[in-house]
Scaffold this motif. Sequence first.
Motif, PDB file in Angstrom:
ATOM      1  N   GLY A   9      79.855  71.106  29.547  1.00  0.00           N
ATOM      2  CA  GLY A   9      79.891  72.533  29.232  1.00  0.00           C
ATOM      3  C   GLY A   9      79.971  73.427  30.452  1.00  0.00           C
ATOM      4  O   GLY A   9      80.137  74.642  30.314  1.00  0.00           O
ATOM      5  N   GLY A  10      79.880  72.822  31.643  1.00  0.00           N
ATOM      6  CA  GLY A  10      79.950  73.616  32.866  1.00  0.00           C
ATOM      7  C   GLY A  10      81.119  73.240  33.747  1.00  0.00           C
ATOM      8  O   GLY A  10      81.729  74.091  34.392  1.00  0.00           O
ATOM      9  N   ILE A  11      81.445  71.947  33.755  1.00  0.00           N
ATOM     10  CA  ILE A  11      82.499  71.434  34.626  1.00  0.00           C
ATOM     11  C   ILE A  11      83.549  70.738  33.774  1.00  0.00           C
ATOM     12  O   ILE A  11      83.225  70.007  32.842  1.00  0.00           O
ATOM     13  N   GLU A  12      84.790  70.956  34.107  1.00  0.00           N
ATOM     14  CA  GLU A  12      85.876  70.297  33.388  1.00  0.00           C
ATOM     15  C   GLU A  12      85.860  68.809  33.725  1.00  0.00           C
ATOM     16  O   GLU A  12      85.882  68.425  34.894  1.00  0.00           O
ATOM     17  N   LEU A  13      85.819  67.979  32.706  1.00  0.00           N
ATOM     18  CA  LEU A  13      85.725  66.534  32.867  1.00  0.00           C
ATOM     19  C   LEU A  13      87.011  65.862  32.392  1.00  0.00           C
ATOM     20  O   LEU A  13      87.622  66.290  31.412  1.00  0.00           O
ATOM     21  N   ASN A  14      87.391  64.796  33.081  1.00  0.00           N
ATOM     22  CA  ASN A  14      88.539  63.994  32.662  1.00  0.00           C
ATOM     23  C   ASN A  14      88.027  62.936  31.697  1.00  0.00           C
ATOM     24  O   ASN A  14      87.640  61.842  32.099  1.00  0.00           O
ATOM     25  N   TRP A  15      88.037  63.260  30.430  1.00  0.00           N
ATOM     26  CA  TRP A  15      87.423  62.407  29.406  1.00  0.00           C
ATOM     27  C   TRP A  15      88.063  61.019  29.355  1.00  0.00           C
ATOM     28  O   TRP A  15      87.396  60.040  28.996  1.00  0.00           O
ATOM     29  N   THR A  16      89.318  60.921  29.707  1.00  0.00           N
ATOM     30  CA  THR A  16      90.004  59.635  29.610  1.00  0.00           C
ATOM     31  C   THR A  16      89.500  58.619  30.634  1.00  0.00           C
ATOM     32  O   THR A  16      89.821  57.435  30.543  1.00  0.00           O
ATOM     33  N   LYS A  17      88.690  59.068  31.600  1.00  0.00           N
ATOM     34  CA  LYS A  17      88.146  58.164  32.612  1.00  0.00           C
ATOM     35  C   LYS A  17      86.884  57.451  32.140  1.00  0.00           C
ATOM     36  O   LYS A  17      86.339  56.615  32.871  1.00  0.00           O
ATOM     37  N   GLY A  18      86.416  57.761  30.940  1.00  0.00           N
ATOM     38  CA  GLY A  18      85.213  57.114  30.430  1.00  0.00           C
ATOM     39  C   GLY A  18      85.340  56.819  28.948  1.00  0.00           C
ATOM     40  O   GLY A  18      86.174  57.396  28.246  1.00  0.00           O
ATOM     41  N   ASP A  19      84.488  55.920  28.474  1.00  0.00           N
ATOM     42  CA  ASP A  19      84.483  55.540  27.056  1.00  0.00           C
ATOM     43  C   ASP A  19      83.320  56.152  26.299  1.00  0.00           C
ATOM     44  O   ASP A  19      83.437  56.420  25.103  1.00  0.00           O
ATOM     45  N   ILE A  20      82.194  56.348  26.972  1.00  0.00           N
ATOM     46  CA  ILE A  20      81.024  56.961  26.348  1.00  0.00           C
ATOM     47  C   ILE A  20      80.512  58.039  27.287  1.00  0.00           C
ATOM     48  O   ILE A  20      80.282  57.791  28.475  1.00  0.00           O
ATOM     49  N   TRP A  21      80.363  59.234  26.766  1.00  0.00           N
ATOM     50  CA  TRP A  21      79.830  60.360  27.532  1.00  0.00           C
ATOM     51  C   TRP A  21      78.596  60.846  26.781  1.00  0.00           C
ATOM     52  O   TRP A  21      78.671  61.109  25.579  1.00  0.00           O
ATOM     53  N   LEU A  22      77.470  60.945  27.448  1.00  0.00           N
ATOM     54  CA  LEU A  22      76.239  61.336  26.762  1.00  0.00           C
ATOM     55  C   LEU A  22      75.550  62.479  27.497  1.00  0.00           C
ATOM     56  O   LEU A  22      75.663  62.611  28.715  1.00  0.00           O
ATOM     57  N   ALA A  23      74.857  63.310  26.727  1.00  0.00           N
ATOM     58  CA  ALA A  23      74.259  64.504  27.319  1.00  0.00           C
ATOM     59  C   ALA A  23      73.259  65.119  26.345  1.00  0.00           C
ATOM     60  O   ALA A  23      73.092  64.664  25.208  1.00  0.00           O
ATOM     61  N   SER A  24      72.604  66.185  26.819  1.00  0.00           N
ATOM     62  CA  SER A  24      71.780  67.059  25.992  1.00  0.00           C
ATOM     63  C   SER A  24      72.274  68.490  26.192  1.00  0.00           C
ATOM     64  O   SER A  24      73.034  68.761  27.120  1.00  0.00           O
ATOM     65  N   VAL A  25      71.801  69.396  25.344  1.00  0.00           N
ATOM     66  CA  VAL A  25      72.384  70.746  25.312  1.00  0.00           C
ATOM     67  C   VAL A  25      71.637  71.783  26.134  1.00  0.00           C
ATOM     68  O   VAL A  25      72.065  72.930  26.222  1.00  0.00           O
ATOM     69  N   GLN A  26      70.511  71.402  26.763  1.00  0.00           N
ATOM     70  CA  GLN A  26      69.616  72.404  27.348  1.00  0.00           C
ATOM     71  C   GLN A  26      69.962  72.818  28.773  1.00  0.00           C
ATOM     72  O   GLN A  26      69.158  73.431  29.451  1.00  0.00           O
ATOM     73  N   LYS A  27      71.173  72.501  29.207  1.00  0.00           N
ATOM     74  CA  LYS A  27      71.560  72.875  30.564  1.00  0.00           C
ATOM     75  C   LYS A  27      72.806  73.757  30.524  1.00  0.00           C
ATOM     76  O   LYS A  27      72.735  74.935  30.214  1.00  0.00           O
ATOM     77  N   CYS A  28      73.979  73.204  30.819  1.00  0.00           N
ATOM     78  CA  CYS A  28      75.188  74.035  30.888  1.00  0.00           C
ATOM     79  C   CYS A  28      75.608  74.596  29.532  1.00  0.00           C
ATOM     80  O   CYS A  28      76.386  75.554  29.482  1.00  0.00           O
ATOM     81  N   LEU A  29      75.127  74.020  28.448  1.00  0.00           N
ATOM     82  CA  LEU A  29      75.491  74.539  27.135  1.00  0.00           C
ATOM     83  C   LEU A  29      74.619  75.722  26.716  1.00  0.00           C
ATOM     84  O   LEU A  29      74.862  76.332  25.666  1.00  0.00           O
ATOM     85  N   GLY A  30      73.603  76.032  27.508  1.00  0.00           N
ATOM     86  CA  GLY A  30      72.838  77.263  27.311  1.00  0.00           C
ATOM     87  C   GLY A  30      72.060  77.334  26.022  1.00  0.00           C
ATOM     88  O   GLY A  30      71.920  78.408  25.422  1.00  0.00           O
ATOM     89  N   LEU A  31      71.491  76.206  25.588  1.00  0.00           N
ATOM     90  CA  LEU A  31      70.760  76.140  24.322  1.00  0.00           C
ATOM     91  C   LEU A  31      69.370  75.557  24.530  1.00  0.00           C
ATOM     92  O   LEU A  31      69.106  74.893  25.535  1.00  0.00           O
ATOM     93  N   PRO A  32      68.467  75.776  23.579  1.00  0.00           N
ATOM     94  CA  PRO A  32      67.156  75.137  23.680  1.00  0.00           C
ATOM     95  C   PRO A  32      67.292  73.619  23.566  1.00  0.00           C
ATOM     96  O   PRO A  32      68.231  73.108  22.949  1.00  0.00           O
TER      97      PRO A  32
END
Length: 345
Positions: free
Chosen positions: A165-188
């Motif tokens: 949500g903050g940096i443009e990622l090259n999704w094709t370079k990975g198979d699984i991307w995992l995260a939480s929303v409380q940082k660059c996505l600006g949510l609780p």
Amino acid sequence: MITFYPGPSKIYPQVAEYLQDAVKEGILSQNHRSQAFMDMLKECISLFKQKLNIPTDYQVYFTSSATECWEIVAQSFTAKGSLHIYNGAFGQKWFDYNRKMAGDSAFDISFDYEDTIPILETDTSKYDILCITQNETSNATQVDVNQIPMAEDALIAFDVTSSIGGIELNWTKGDIWLASVQKCLGLPAGLGVMVCSPRALQHARTVGERKHYNSFLFIHENFEKFQTPYTPNVLAIYLLKRVMEQVADIDVISAKLKARNLDFCRFIEEKTIWKLLIDNESVRSDTVIAIEGVSEAIKDIKQKAKEAGITLGNGYGNWKETTFRIANFPAIEDWEFEALKTCLV
């Protein structure tokens, strides 16, 4: 209060309005098998993929946290073993967690935080998955995913909790991307995200793990119907949908954060009392900045910032007493960075 804490961090101010809307619209009273919820989930995923430029054939799933995603990776994608490549505390925690679940089939390679990630010379065929923390919040470094060659025999999983949500990622370079929303996505805090490639789905089907309430195949089969395998955090999904409606496309956000990061780092480099923890500019994080100083100066600046209504992030691990960290997340506004600069003079 201005907060630069690197997670949980500042939420978008519009979230207050969205909370009221969620109550008024009645979505919080709908069960997760209702058409209203399924429509909302479908729209949220569509917007999320659109704004973050996620390939159409990649799938998006929601969990309770990035930590739960670690568990799902260990249970549902790992039959032979996992290899964890890391340079900091959170990458090591991911390895330690997998080691607890998988025992001796979890392996690790550590590298220095001033170095780029090593190119693997080992045989990857003995692993199901390579696990990499793309943005290491503990020391404010990041991995350039474009430097990592795809492994024919293993999936690649990236923890992008501090960058999605903050940096443009090259999704094709990975198979699984995992995260939480409380940082660059600006949510609780309270919602995790997994983005998976077709190759990841096929591998999960080959492993065939179905022993848990959060087994990946069970999650996938529910999300195909825009449902969830267990009662979800409906409010968090609704808020994510509303934030996705509000924010710019990721290429715009990424360019802004990179420019602001560069400007602030130059500001710090001009100060004799402070220095950037990471000397190697090519591995510095775009979204988390670690600033080093003598322990007494760190203590003083934290107090000065507190009196000015500014919350700084603490140092982490070995740098707890000699650094502070700054979040460079989209919800933080430019004027807040200018206020921080004034405080640091």
